[in-house]
Scaffold this motif. Structure first.
Motif, PDB file in Angstrom:
ATOM      1  N   ILE A  66      34.674 -32.012  -5.196  1.00 40.22           N
ATOM      2  CA  ILE A  66      34.042 -31.920  -3.783  1.00 40.22           C
ATOM      3  C   ILE A  66      34.540 -30.613  -3.219  1.00 40.22           C
ATOM      4  O   ILE A  66      35.854 -30.257  -3.264  1.00 40.22           O
ATOM      5  CB  ILE A  66      34.710 -33.179  -3.035  1.00 40.22           C
ATOM      6  N   TYR A  67      33.662 -30.123  -2.240  1.00 40.40           N
ATOM      7  CA  TYR A  67      33.859 -28.714  -1.715  1.00 40.40           C
ATOM      8  C   TYR A  67      33.477 -28.807  -0.472  1.00 40.40           C
ATOM      9  O   TYR A  67      32.285 -29.434  -0.037  1.00 40.40           O
ATOM     10  CB  TYR A  67      33.444 -27.851  -2.463  1.00 40.40           C
ATOM     11  N   ILE A  68      34.264 -28.352   0.600  1.00 39.01           N
ATOM     12  CA  ILE A  68      33.787 -28.307   2.174  1.00 39.01           C
ATOM     13  C   ILE A  68      33.683 -26.606   2.348  1.00 39.01           C
ATOM     14  O   ILE A  68      34.590 -25.940   2.267  1.00 39.01           O
ATOM     15  CB  ILE A  68      34.537 -28.903   2.938  1.00 39.01           C
ATOM     16  N   ASP A  69      32.363 -26.236   2.763  1.00 32.43           N
ATOM     17  CA  ASP A  69      32.147 -24.896   3.120  1.00 32.43           C
ATOM     18  C   ASP A  69      32.715 -24.566   4.466  1.00 32.43           C
ATOM     19  O   ASP A  69      33.298 -25.407   5.102  1.00 32.43           O
ATOM     20  CB  ASP A  69      30.937 -24.525   2.707  1.00 32.43           C
ATOM     21  N   LYS A  70      32.767 -23.218   4.677  1.00 36.85           N
ATOM     22  CA  LYS A  70      33.427 -22.970   6.128  1.00 36.85           C
ATOM     23  C   LYS A  70      32.529 -23.254   7.401  1.00 36.85           C
ATOM     24  O   LYS A  70      32.933 -23.513   8.397  1.00 36.85           O
ATOM     25  CB  LYS A  70      33.431 -21.183   6.075  1.00 36.85           C
ATOM     26  N   GLU A  71      31.222 -23.856   6.920  1.00 35.15           N
ATOM     27  CA  GLU A  71      30.465 -24.282   8.157  1.00 35.15           C
ATOM     28  C   GLU A  71      30.832 -25.860   8.499  1.00 35.15           C
ATOM     29  O   GLU A  71      30.021 -26.519   9.344  1.00 35.15           O
ATOM     30  CB  GLU A  71      28.997 -23.978   7.955  1.00 35.15           C
ATOM     31  N   GLY A  72      31.789 -26.605   7.337  1.00 35.10           N
ATOM     32  CA  GLY A  72      31.935 -27.992   7.493  1.00 35.10           C
ATOM     33  C   GLY A  72      30.973 -28.759   6.676  1.00 35.10           C
ATOM     34  O   GLY A  72      30.883 -29.986   6.779  1.00 35.10           O
ATOM     35  N   LEU A  73      29.966 -28.291   5.789  1.00 36.01           N
ATOM     36  CA  LEU A  73      29.162 -28.901   4.973  1.00 36.01           C
ATOM     37  C   LEU A  73      29.891 -29.307   3.645  1.00 36.01           C
ATOM     38  O   LEU A  73      30.513 -28.389   2.981  1.00 36.01           O
ATOM     39  CB  LEU A  73      27.883 -28.022   4.767  1.00 36.01           C
ATOM     40  N   TRP A  74      29.530 -30.359   3.170  1.00 37.10           N
ATOM     41  CA  TRP A  74      30.163 -31.112   1.897  1.00 37.10           C
ATOM     42  C   TRP A  74      29.250 -31.133   0.771  1.00 37.10           C
ATOM     43  O   TRP A  74      28.120 -31.099   1.046  1.00 37.10           O
ATOM     44  CB  TRP A  74      30.760 -32.487   2.336  1.00 37.10           C
ATOM     45  N   HIS A  75      30.111 -30.459  -0.286  1.00 38.96           N
ATOM     46  CA  HIS A  75      29.325 -30.565  -1.476  1.00 38.96           C
ATOM     47  C   HIS A  75      29.807 -31.200  -2.663  1.00 38.96           C
ATOM     48  O   HIS A  75      31.117 -31.199  -2.671  1.00 38.96           O
ATOM     49  CB  HIS A  75      29.124 -28.782  -1.949  1.00 38.96           C
ATOM     50  N   HIS A  76      28.985 -31.676  -3.644  1.00 42.81           N
ATOM     51  CA  HIS A  76      29.438 -32.300  -4.733  1.00 42.81           C
ATOM     52  C   HIS A  76      28.746 -31.857  -5.896  1.00 42.81           C
ATOM     53  O   HIS A  76      27.443 -31.896  -5.975  1.00 42.81           O
ATOM     54  CB  HIS A  76      29.411 -33.709  -4.774  1.00 42.81           C
ATOM     55  N   GLU A  77      29.436 -31.041  -6.892  1.00 44.31           N
ATOM     56  CA  GLU A  77      28.814 -30.648  -8.246  1.00 44.31           C
ATOM     57  C   GLU A  77      27.686 -29.642  -7.650  1.00 44.31           C
ATOM     58  O   GLU A  77      26.607 -29.432  -8.200  1.00 44.31           O
ATOM     59  CB  GLU A  77      28.321 -31.637  -9.048  1.00 44.31           C
ATOM     60  N   GLY A  78      28.000 -28.695  -6.733  1.00 45.70           N
ATOM     61  CA  GLY A  78      26.875 -27.844  -6.370  1.00 45.70           C
ATOM     62  C   GLY A  78      25.904 -28.265  -5.469  1.00 45.70           C
ATOM     63  O   GLY A  78      25.148 -27.425  -4.866  1.00 45.70           O
ATOM     64  N   ALA A  79      25.842 -29.636  -5.137  1.00 43.31           N
ATOM     65  CA  ALA A  79      24.689 -29.962  -4.194  1.00 43.31           C
ATOM     66  C   ALA A  79      25.296 -30.461  -2.836  1.00 43.31           C
ATOM     67  O   ALA A  79      26.464 -31.180  -2.940  1.00 43.31           O
ATOM     68  CB  ALA A  79      23.798 -31.211  -4.984  1.00 43.31           C
ATOM     69  N   GLU A  80      24.586 -30.137  -1.950  1.00 45.42           N
ATOM     70  CA  GLU A  80      25.296 -30.448  -0.569  1.00 45.42           C
ATOM     71  C   GLU A  80      24.994 -32.086  -0.388  1.00 45.42           C
ATOM     72  O   GLU A  80      23.998 -32.593  -0.671  1.00 45.42           O
ATOM     73  CB  GLU A  80      24.072 -29.811   0.602  1.00 45.42           C
ATOM     74  N   MET A  81      26.073 -32.678   0.086  1.00 49.27           N
ATOM     75  CA  MET A  81      26.189 -34.094   0.545  1.00 49.27           C
ATOM     76  C   MET A  81      25.607 -34.370   1.865  1.00 49.27           C
ATOM     77  O   MET A  81      25.770 -33.667   2.781  1.00 49.27           O
ATOM     78  CB  MET A  81      27.641 -34.614   0.374  1.00 49.27           C
TER      79      MET A  81
END
Length: 147
Positions: A1-16
């Motif tokens: 799980i990754y959160i970008d600098k705009e606060g958008l969450w991603h899992h395995e490269g796809a936005e959650m």
């Protein structure tokens, strides 16, 4: 799980995009002793990679004085919650990005461009100092010109 600098969450490269899941993750998030973001779920710890901060301020609005004569700034955060700005927690970080503390000062939050401009209309400057005036007080923005 990754959160970008705009606060958008991603899992395995796809936005959650399921906001209900994202809100649950936020509610179960904490920072460990090394400053890493961790979600506690079902007795397990899941580390979250975060580009900058897990919480991002998406909107800032000023609310006029209440019956006690106190005005306030209301922040809308990336977990869809709203809370009052703690003006004494404002600081400028790397690349002149504005931050504050949220969730009872437990987490840093990055202002996105829109929320920064909404707050910036209220920020004042004196020689070598930027500050946010609120209820007769001047809250200096740490890390600004006058550090």
């Amino acid at each position: 799980i990754y959160i970008d600098k705009e606060g958008l969450w991603h899992h395995e490269g796809a936005e959650m995009i399921r906001r209900d899941f994202i809100r649950i993750f936020y509610k179960n998030m904490e920072m460990d002793s090394q400053g890493h973001y961790v979600i506690l779920w079902g007795g397990k710890r899941c580390r979250v990679d975060v580009e900058d901060t897990a919480f991002v301020v998406w909107n800032t609005r000023y609310q006029d004085a209440d019956e006690e004569g106190k005005g306030r700034f209301i922040l809308t955060l990336s977990d869809d919650s709203q809370e009052d700005l703690a003006p004494d927690s404002l600081y400028v970080g790397k690349d002149n990005v504005l931050y504050c503390r949220v969730k009872n000062a437990a987490f840093p939050a990055r202002f996105n461009r829109a929320s920064y401009y909404q707050l910036a209309t209220h920020i004042k400057e004196e020689p070598e100092v930027f500050y946010l005036p609120l209820n007769g007080e001047k809250y200096e923005i740490r890390g600004a010109v006058g550090e």
